[in-house]
Motif scaffolding. Structure first.
Motif, PDB file in Angstrom:
ATOM      1  N   LEU A  88       0.823  -1.206   0.000  1.00 27.12           N
ATOM      2  CA  LEU A  88       0.000   0.000   0.000  1.00 27.12           C
ATOM      3  C   LEU A  88       0.863   1.263   0.000  1.00 27.12           C
ATOM      4  CD1 LEU A  88      -3.006   0.848   0.151  1.00 27.12           C
ATOM      5  CD2 LEU A  88      -2.680   1.138   2.607  1.00 27.12           C
ATOM      6  N   LEU A  89       1.876   1.300   0.861  1.00 29.86           N
ATOM      7  CA  LEU A  89       2.732   2.482   0.948  1.00 29.86           C
ATOM      8  C   LEU A  89       3.555   2.676  -0.325  1.00 29.86           C
ATOM      9  CD1 LEU A  89       4.012   2.265   4.635  1.00 29.86           C
ATOM     10  CD2 LEU A  89       2.339   3.864   3.689  1.00 29.86           C
ATOM     11  N   ALA A  90       4.116   1.597  -0.840  1.00 26.50           N
ATOM     12  CA  ALA A  90       4.880   1.706  -2.077  1.00 26.50           C
ATOM     13  C   ALA A  90       3.984   2.168  -3.222  1.00 26.50           C
ATOM     14  CB  ALA A  90       5.530   0.365  -2.418  1.00 26.50           C
ATOM     15  N   GLY A  91       2.786   1.598  -3.309  1.00 24.43           N
ATOM     16  CA  GLY A  91       1.839   2.010  -4.345  1.00 24.43           C
ATOM     17  C   GLY A  91       1.451   3.475  -4.220  1.00 24.43           C
ATOM     18  N   ALA A  92       1.259   3.939  -2.981  1.00 23.49           N
ATOM     19  CA  ALA A  92       0.903   5.343  -2.760  1.00 23.49           C
ATOM     20  C   ALA A  92       2.020   6.268  -3.222  1.00 23.49           C
ATOM     21  CB  ALA A  92       0.610   5.576  -1.272  1.00 23.49           C
ATOM     22  N   LEU A  93       3.264   5.909  -2.930  1.00 22.96           N
ATOM     23  CA  LEU A  93       4.392   6.748  -3.347  1.00 22.96           C
ATOM     24  C   LEU A  93       4.567   6.727  -4.865  1.00 22.96           C
ATOM     25  CD1 LEU A  93       6.377   8.418  -1.555  1.00 22.96           C
ATOM     26  CD2 LEU A  93       4.969   6.817  -0.289  1.00 22.96           C
ATOM     27  N   GLN A 122      -3.745  12.752  -6.098  1.00 24.20           N
ATOM     28  CA  GLN A 122      -2.648  12.799  -5.133  1.00 24.20           C
ATOM     29  C   GLN A 122      -3.188  12.637  -3.709  1.00 24.20           C
ATOM     30  OE1 GLN A 122      -0.283  16.351  -5.632  1.00 24.20           O
ATOM     31  NE2 GLN A 122       1.607  15.182  -5.663  1.00 24.20           N
ATOM     32  N   GLY A 123      -4.306  13.287  -3.419  1.00 24.46           N
ATOM     33  CA  GLY A 123      -4.931  13.146  -2.103  1.00 24.46           C
ATOM     34  C   GLY A 123      -5.407  11.726  -1.848  1.00 24.46           C
ATOM     35  N   LEU A 124      -5.973  11.099  -2.887  1.00 20.81           N
ATOM     36  CA  LEU A 124      -6.419   9.708  -2.751  1.00 20.81           C
ATOM     37  C   LEU A 124      -5.254   8.790  -2.391  1.00 20.81           C
ATOM     38  CD1 LEU A 124      -8.827   9.456  -5.825  1.00 20.81           C
ATOM     39  CD2 LEU A 124      -9.487   9.079  -3.443  1.00 20.81           C
ATOM     40  N   SER A 125      -4.124   8.972  -3.045  1.00 20.40           N
ATOM     41  CA  SER A 125      -2.980   8.103  -2.786  1.00 20.40           C
ATOM     42  C   SER A 125      -2.346   8.408  -1.430  1.00 20.40           C
ATOM     43  CB  SER A 125      -1.946   8.236  -3.909  1.00 20.40           C
ATOM     44  OG  SER A 125      -1.525   9.565  -4.054  1.00 20.40           O
ATOM     45  N   GLN A 126      -2.267   9.680  -1.060  1.00 18.75           N
ATOM     46  CA  GLN A 126      -1.682  10.013   0.234  1.00 18.75           C
ATOM     47  C   GLN A 126      -2.577   9.610   1.399  1.00 18.75           C
ATOM     48  OE1 GLN A 126       0.501  13.424   1.224  1.00 18.75           O
ATOM     49  NE2 GLN A 126       1.387  13.733  -0.792  1.00 18.75           N
ATOM     50  N   ALA A 127      -3.853   9.375   1.136  1.00 19.04           N
ATOM     51  CA  ALA A 127      -4.747   8.871   2.177  1.00 19.04           C
ATOM     52  C   ALA A 127      -4.304   7.510   2.689  1.00 19.04           C
ATOM     53  CB  ALA A 127      -6.175   8.781   1.638  1.00 19.04           C
ATOM     54  N   CYS A 128      -3.514   6.794   1.894  1.00 19.47           N
ATOM     55  CA  CYS A 128      -3.055   5.460   2.273  1.00 19.47           C
ATOM     56  C   CYS A 128      -1.854   5.497   3.210  1.00 19.47           C
ATOM     57  CB  CYS A 128      -2.676   4.658   1.024  1.00 19.47           C
ATOM     58  SG  CYS A 128      -4.013   4.452  -0.170  1.00 19.47           S
ATOM     59  N   ILE A 129      -1.187   6.651   3.328  1.00 20.52           N
ATOM     60  CA  ILE A 129       0.086   6.693   4.040  1.00 20.52           C
ATOM     61  C   ILE A 129      -0.071   6.485   5.538  1.00 20.52           C
ATOM     62  CG2 ILE A 129       2.033   8.175   4.652  1.00 20.52           C
ATOM     63  CD1 ILE A 129       1.990   9.302   1.849  1.00 20.52           C
ATOM     64  N   PHE A 184      10.855  17.295  -9.384  1.00 22.65           N
ATOM     65  CA  PHE A 184      11.762  16.871  -8.311  1.00 22.65           C
ATOM     66  C   PHE A 184      11.050  15.943  -7.333  1.00 22.65           C
ATOM     67  CE2 PHE A 184      12.992  17.594  -3.875  1.00 22.65           C
ATOM     68  CZ  PHE A 184      14.293  17.122  -3.888  1.00 22.65           C
ATOM     69  N   TYR A 185       9.857  16.338  -6.901  1.00 17.37           N
ATOM     70  CA  TYR A 185       9.135  15.507  -5.941  1.00 17.37           C
ATOM     71  C   TYR A 185       8.617  14.224  -6.574  1.00 17.37           C
ATOM     72  CZ  TYR A 185       9.409  18.853  -2.162  1.00 17.37           C
ATOM     73  OH  TYR A 185       9.883  19.655  -1.162  1.00 17.37           O
ATOM     74  N   GLY A 186       8.387  14.258  -7.882  1.00 16.95           N
ATOM     75  CA  GLY A 186       8.007  13.028  -8.566  1.00 16.95           C
ATOM     76  C   GLY A 186       9.118  12.001  -8.512  1.00 16.95           C
ATOM     77  N   VAL A 187      10.348  12.437  -8.789  1.00 12.25           N
ATOM     78  CA  VAL A 187      11.508  11.534  -8.727  1.00 12.25           C
ATOM     79  C   VAL A 187      11.755  11.076  -7.295  1.00 12.25           C
ATOM     80  CG1 VAL A 187      14.003  11.367  -9.082  1.00 12.25           C
ATOM     81  CG2 VAL A 187      12.580  12.545 -10.769  1.00 12.25           C
ATOM     82  N   LEU A 188      11.666  12.011  -6.336  1.00 12.37           N
ATOM     83  CA  LEU A 188      11.897  11.668  -4.931  1.00 12.37           C
ATOM     84  C   LEU A 188      10.884  10.635  -4.435  1.00 12.37           C
ATOM     85  CD1 LEU A 188      13.419  12.201  -2.273  1.00 12.37           C
ATOM     86  CD2 LEU A 188      11.776  14.047  -1.811  1.00 12.37           C
ATOM     87  N   ALA A 189       9.609  10.828  -4.761  1.00  9.72           N
ATOM     88  CA  ALA A 189       8.571   9.884  -4.333  1.00  9.72           C
ATOM     89  C   ALA A 189       8.814   8.501  -4.924  1.00  9.72           C
ATOM     90  CB  ALA A 189       7.191  10.398  -4.737  1.00  9.72           C
ATOM     91  N   ALA A 190       9.266   8.448  -6.186  1.00 12.55           N
ATOM     92  CA  ALA A 190       9.553   7.156  -6.816  1.00 12.55           C
ATOM     93  C   ALA A 190      10.712   6.446  -6.108  1.00 12.55           C
ATOM     94  CB  ALA A 190       9.888   7.361  -8.294  1.00 12.55           C
ATOM     95  N   LEU A 191      11.733   7.195  -5.725  1.00 13.26           N
ATOM     96  CA  LEU A 191      12.881   6.600  -5.029  1.00 13.26           C
ATOM     97  C   LEU A 191      12.479   6.063  -3.653  1.00 13.26           C
ATOM     98  CD1 LEU A 191      15.681   9.197  -5.917  1.00 13.26           C
ATOM     99  CD2 LEU A 191      15.422   6.880  -6.818  1.00 13.26           C
ATOM    100  N   VAL A 192      11.686   6.837  -2.927  1.00 17.88           N
ATOM    101  CA  VAL A 192      11.244   6.383  -1.603  1.00 17.88           C
ATOM    102  C   VAL A 192      10.306   5.191  -1.744  1.00 17.88           C
ATOM    103  CG1 VAL A 192      10.018   7.037   0.506  1.00 17.88           C
ATOM    104  CG2 VAL A 192      11.547   8.672  -0.591  1.00 17.88           C
ATOM    105  N   GLY A 193       9.459   5.193  -2.772  1.00 16.95           N
ATOM    106  CA  GLY A 193       8.589   4.048  -3.029  1.00 16.95           C
ATOM    107  C   GLY A 193       9.394   2.788  -3.294  1.00 16.95           C
ATOM    108  N   ALA A 194      10.473   2.921  -4.072  1.00 16.14           N
ATOM    109  CA  ALA A 194      11.345   1.768  -4.339  1.00 16.14           C
ATOM    110  C   ALA A 194      12.030   1.301  -3.069  1.00 16.14           C
ATOM    111  CB  ALA A 194      12.386   2.148  -5.396  1.00 16.14           C
ATOM    112  N   LEU A 195      12.411   2.249  -2.217  1.00 13.30           N
ATOM    113  CA  LEU A 195      13.031   1.908  -0.933  1.00 13.30           C
ATOM    114  C   LEU A 195      12.070   1.086  -0.074  1.00 13.30           C
ATOM    115  CD1 LEU A 195      15.709   2.577   0.634  1.00 13.30           C
ATOM    116  CD2 LEU A 195      14.424   4.411   1.748  1.00 13.30           C
TER     117      LEU A 195
END
Length: 465
Positions: A88-93, A122-129, A184-195
């Motif tokens: 869920l968290l990876a998908g949200a990021l 974006q709000g829908l996905s961040q609701a999962c965090i 920038f935040y798009g790339v950052l979110a993808a990296l954290v999602g991969a983490l």
């Protein structure tokens, strides 16, 4: 990493012990911290200077994020429970990454309507965090470290705006311009999602590298974490009628109401009454959040020590922490209504207020896990939904009171209402709140215990024969 017992027998018997040094439970919470910091930093991406949209359109775009955020809160808790928090968290990021990276194109080619749709997504996905994080913490945080580990992870709420505001300003003023902020935040979110995807596990039992000692240390407190022992059905009636859950919902409403007043109305007060645009000053805006982040570590350490040393029970520790944060925040708002309207004094009151307010992170915000580690994500999704639903009325009530936005007298009423919400909701929490584990947390184990209890007389008879 050093295990406190010389043999595993004490661990099996669930005797008091501690696990020294860095473990995978710390690593998981550090990754959650990166996740939340990224999420809250992304909320600072709100500028579209190229487009001359009117104020109503801009406000609608800003509100669209929270429409999506509210809509998926309760379902997100269920998704985390059934699919696991890692997915869920990876998908949200990943969803945030895609939306953020493509949002400038949506603005250029689709106008404000497409921007609204993207921000709502974006709000829908961040609701999962938040529900996903609470589900994670319910599986990874033993009681004696719960306050510290949870506060460490949720420190991203305070540090996110501190990082987000200056980063957004720096990139926007660079040759990349405002689209560069979203990229920038798009790339950052993808990296954290991969983490999250590659370095976390839903439970200690699923982690490929965790030591047996650390796994037993965690499971001795929260119970077995393998899927075969996981309750599949959510006991909705038991959750909704549990007095501790009702106390959490009421207290959470007060916290959200006060938070929206602090973050939205106080800057407006400083602008209209004092003539100071605090949002335009990065240092003044970030300082209260930065102090919150530092004091967060002290309160989490103190809460764990009170529990470990058996100075206070879990219930009394949560109530004390919540009272420190809520009552001092209420007093701070009242003081703010009467202090001289000088920038240094008002900013000092805000810093002190926010520095103590963060104590609630080891009060009501972590209480879900105490009551039910297995359903903490579901419980958080419920309280977060209700708190945001009711807390969203704070700006509306403020608007009804402020018939003249330059009147100090009317602003006092706004602060009194928020202070009253802090005080009253905390009083309800003191009366109804509990930190005791609910008997419906693990129905499978309860059923097995009942069978053993029923069969024990028969076993004794057979032994005598």
């Amino acid at each position: 990493m050093k295990f406190c017992n010389k043999d595993a027998e004490k661990v099996v018997n669930n005797e008091d012990c501690d696990l020294k040094g860095w473990g995978y439970r710390h690593q998981q919470c550090l990754i959650l911290f990166f996740c939340l910091t990224t999420g809250y930093s992304m909320r600072a991406c709100m500028g579209y200077p190229r487009f001359k949209w009117n104020k109503k359109t801009q406000d609608t775009i800003l509100a669209s994020f929270f429409w999506g955020y509210m809509m998926l809160q309760v379902p997100a808790g269920q998704l985390a429970h059934r699919w696991g928090a890692r997915r869920l968290l990876a998908g949200a990021l990943f969803a945030n990454a895609l939306v953020s990276f493509c949002l400038p194109w949506a603005a250029y080619y689709g106008g404000w309507i497409w921007v609204l749709i993207f921000r709502m997504t974006q709000g829908l996905s961040q609701a999962c965090i938040v529900p996903g994080m609470h589900t994670f913490l319910g599986k990874w945080t033993p009681l004696r470290e719960r306050s510290r580990l949870s506060a460490w992870a949720y420190g991203g709420q305070a540090l996110g705006p501190v990082v987000g505001l200056p980063v957004t300003g720096f990139i926007a003023s660079s040759p990349l311009g405002w689209p560069g902020v979203f990229r920038f935040y798009g790339v950052l979110a993808a990296l954290v999602g991969a983490l999250i995807w590659y370095m976390t596990a839903d439970t200690p039992a699923k982690h490929p590298k965790i030591t047996l000692a650390e796994k037993m240390y965690i499971e001795n407190d929260i119970g077995p974490t393998d899927d075969s022992r996981k309750p599949k059905t959510v006991p909705w009636r038991s959750i909704l009628t549990h007095r501790g859950m009702l106390a959490i919902i009421i207290a959470h409403i007060g916290q959200t109401w006060g938070q929206l007043t602090l973050y939205s109305e106080v800057p407006a007060f400083m602008d209209k009454v004092m003539g100071v645009n605090i949002k335009a000053n990065g240092l003044l805006s970030a300082l209260p959040f930065l102090v919150m982040w530092f004091t967060n570590f002290f309160f989490s350490w103190a809460a764990d020590k009170l529990i470990i040393k058996k100075i206070l029970s879990v219930t009394h520790t949560r109530k004390l922490a919540n009272s420190v944060g809520s009552i001092l925040a209420a007093v701070g708002l009242v003081v703010l209504a009467f202090v001289p309207k000088e920038l240094v004094i008002v900013e000092s009151v805000l810093v002190i207020l926010c520095g103590f307010k963060v104590a609630t992170h080891v009060g009501v915000y972590v209480n879900h896990i105490d009551i039910s580690p297995n359903f903490s994500g579901t419980m958080m999704s419920l309280s977060n939904f209700m708190s945001n639903l009711c807390g969203s009325l704070a700006p509306i009530v403020a608007g009804m009171i402020l018939t003249d936005v330059t009147s100090e007298f009317l602003w006092r009423h706004v602060f009194f209402v928020a202070a009253g919400m802090y005080f009253f909701t905390n009083l309800v929490y003191i009366i109804l709140g509990t930190g005791e584990r609910a008997d419906w947390n693990d129905p499978i184990q309860d059923k097995a215990a009942e069978i053993i209890k029923e069969c024990s007389p028969m076993l004794k008879t057979e032994q005598k024969l």
